[in-house]
Design a protein around this motif. Sequence first.
Motif, PDB file in Angstrom:
ATOM      1  N   THR A   5       0.597  -1.273  -0.195  1.00  0.00           N
ATOM      2  CA  THR A   5      -0.272  -0.380   0.003  1.00  0.00           C
ATOM      3  C   THR A   5       1.358   0.868   0.118  1.00  0.00           C
ATOM      4  OG1 THR A   5       0.064  -0.140   1.873  1.00  0.00           O
ATOM      5  CG2 THR A   5      -1.776  -1.343   1.195  1.00  0.00           C
TER       6      THR A   5
ATOM      7  N   HIS B 115       3.501  -0.466  -8.512  1.00  0.00           N
ATOM      8  CA  HIS B 115       1.774  -0.247  -9.152  1.00  0.00           C
ATOM      9  C   HIS B 115       1.311  -0.588  -7.277  1.00  0.00           C
ATOM     10  CE1 HIS B 115       2.308   0.775 -13.371  1.00  0.00           C
ATOM     11  NE2 HIS B 115       2.098   1.904 -12.603  1.00  0.00           N
TER      12      HIS B 115
ATOM     13  N   LYS C 274      -1.437  -0.416  -3.964  1.00  0.00           N
ATOM     14  CA  LYS C 274      -2.735  -1.453  -4.389  1.00  0.00           C
ATOM     15  C   LYS C 274      -4.177  -0.553  -4.818  1.00  0.00           C
ATOM     16  CE  LYS C 274      -2.553  -4.805  -1.080  1.00  0.00           C
ATOM     17  NZ  LYS C 274      -2.813  -5.464   0.491  1.00  0.00           N
ATOM     18  N   ASP C 275      -3.273   0.790  -4.983  1.00  0.00           N
ATOM     19  CA  ASP C 275      -4.408   1.518  -5.159  1.00  0.00           C
ATOM     20  C   ASP C 275      -4.621   1.957  -6.556  1.00  0.00           C
ATOM     21  OD1 ASP C 275      -1.908   2.909  -5.307  1.00  0.00           O
ATOM     22  OD2 ASP C 275      -2.805   5.023  -3.691  1.00  0.00           O
ATOM     23  N   GLY C 276      -3.440   1.427  -7.758  1.00  0.00           N
ATOM     24  CA  GLY C 276      -2.396   2.651  -8.454  1.00  0.00           C
ATOM     25  C   GLY C 276      -1.601   2.955  -8.781  1.00  0.00           C
ATOM     26  N   GLN C 277      -1.242   3.989  -7.649  1.00  0.00           N
ATOM     27  CA  GLN C 277      -0.619   4.605  -7.697  1.00  0.00           C
ATOM     28  C   GLN C 277       1.703   4.234  -8.581  1.00  0.00           C
ATOM     29  OE1 GLN C 277       0.670   6.913  -4.385  1.00  0.00           O
ATOM     30  NE2 GLN C 277       2.219   7.702  -4.779  1.00  0.00           N
ATOM     31  N   ASP C 278       2.133   4.673  -9.061  1.00  0.00           N
ATOM     32  CA  ASP C 278       3.421   4.275  -9.518  1.00  0.00           C
ATOM     33  C   ASP C 278       4.088   4.521  -8.680  1.00  0.00           C
ATOM     34  OD1 ASP C 278       5.847   3.775 -11.503  1.00  0.00           O
ATOM     35  OD2 ASP C 278       4.476   4.702 -13.117  1.00  0.00           O
TER      36      ASP C 278
END
Length: 457
Positions: free
Chosen positions: A174, A282, A284-288
């Motif tokens: 996360t 990435h 879990k929230d998609g952030q790179d």
Amino acid sequence: MRTLFSVLLLLALVTPVRARSAEVRKTPRSAPAAAMDALLAGKFRADQPGAVVLAVKEGRTLFRKAYGLASVELGVPVKPDTVFRIASTTKQFTAAAVLELVEEGRVDLKAPLRRYLPELPAGWAAITVEHLLTHTSGLREYSRAPDFRMEEPVTPAGLLARLEGWPLEFEPGTRFAYNNSGYILLGLLVERLSGQPYETFLKEHFLQPLGLTRTAFPTHGELVPGLASPYSSGPRPAPVVSPSPAGGLVSNADDLAAWTLALHGGKVLSPASLQVMTTPFHLKDGQDTRYGLGMRIGELHGQPYIHHSGDNPGYHVQVAALPRSRVAVVVLMNGEEGEVSPEFLAKRLAALAIGQPLTEPTPSVVSVEVLQALVGRYRSGDAVRTIRLRDGHLYSVLGEGPPGLIQPLSPTEFFFPDNSDLHLRFTLEAGRAVAVTRLSDGGSPQVFLREPAESKP
């Protein structure tokens, strides 16, 4: 103040070897070499700790030069083949070792770490091998322990004893938080699954097949021929950090360039493994995260810029690659004078290697009254940064180092002309600066808070 620090930090973050590496060939002096020479002019003094800089394109050496002293006490100059401790640049070797085990079917990146190391605490059940490689495990950084001593040897058993009583700092996957603890555990994983000591695995699988004769994993206190001494500001002798799979290799520029070209040329890992290594993870929230496996993933003139730094007291390293252009750049330093950044130099050297120099920022105009509100003394742990105003310009002084001119991009954000990737961002309250955050390309932000009772700078 603790709340302010947290807010500021949040805002700031917004296969086995298949062939011997190709021999690096020398080439006559070129236009890129002249531009590189100009870029480096004046960066390193002849009587101070120095550096080695190397740029290679398509197997040909564009630039290879040494600066300053390897031993200040003895007046021994740095040579182009001088050896340095490469600190966290070691991580890409550790990551490659894990990926080779993946190719052999011995490990699954998505599997829980405890499948392979069952003695680990039950509270770490959600941590995967991939989480360690990408700095997303939630493990605490062992070097932050109150009793940490960098000179003491770090063993997996000692690390576990230190970590097992601490809860995870966040749910694995996360958040990104750069972490050496995870890479020490990866070294243990390599040993457990291969049945070999970590250093033996690296030597037999990478170093010997690629002819990297100046790269090694020395034991704590072992003499290393041709090694540059490390220096902190002053210069003063700097302590030597105990080696680990997170940062224990020594090497020189030629070896690191050969390794980089071999790795990105498909001579170390399979194409699939290399793709995994150089693809940003990435959350879990998609952030790179802009971090792969032991590699930082950036972009330069429309092509992937793969790089990693290494920082120990007195040693500062950057190894970078433009794989599409077959460019490798290595910057090795053994001192900490001023704000010279190997990251800054490597990126500009890579741009020059492909004939596309980077454009530096243009300063804006800010009134003296606004500048005056930023003057003061700021602290981050043991580090002190003093901001001074002289002749209408601001200067930053880190510790007892020399003053460095900073120029405004805005009333609250400034850059160093000699290192424009390094910014200082001020936070104001009631028109007066209460903090300054150091921001660098690819590095972690460092928040300095104004000292409540300060002497006049």
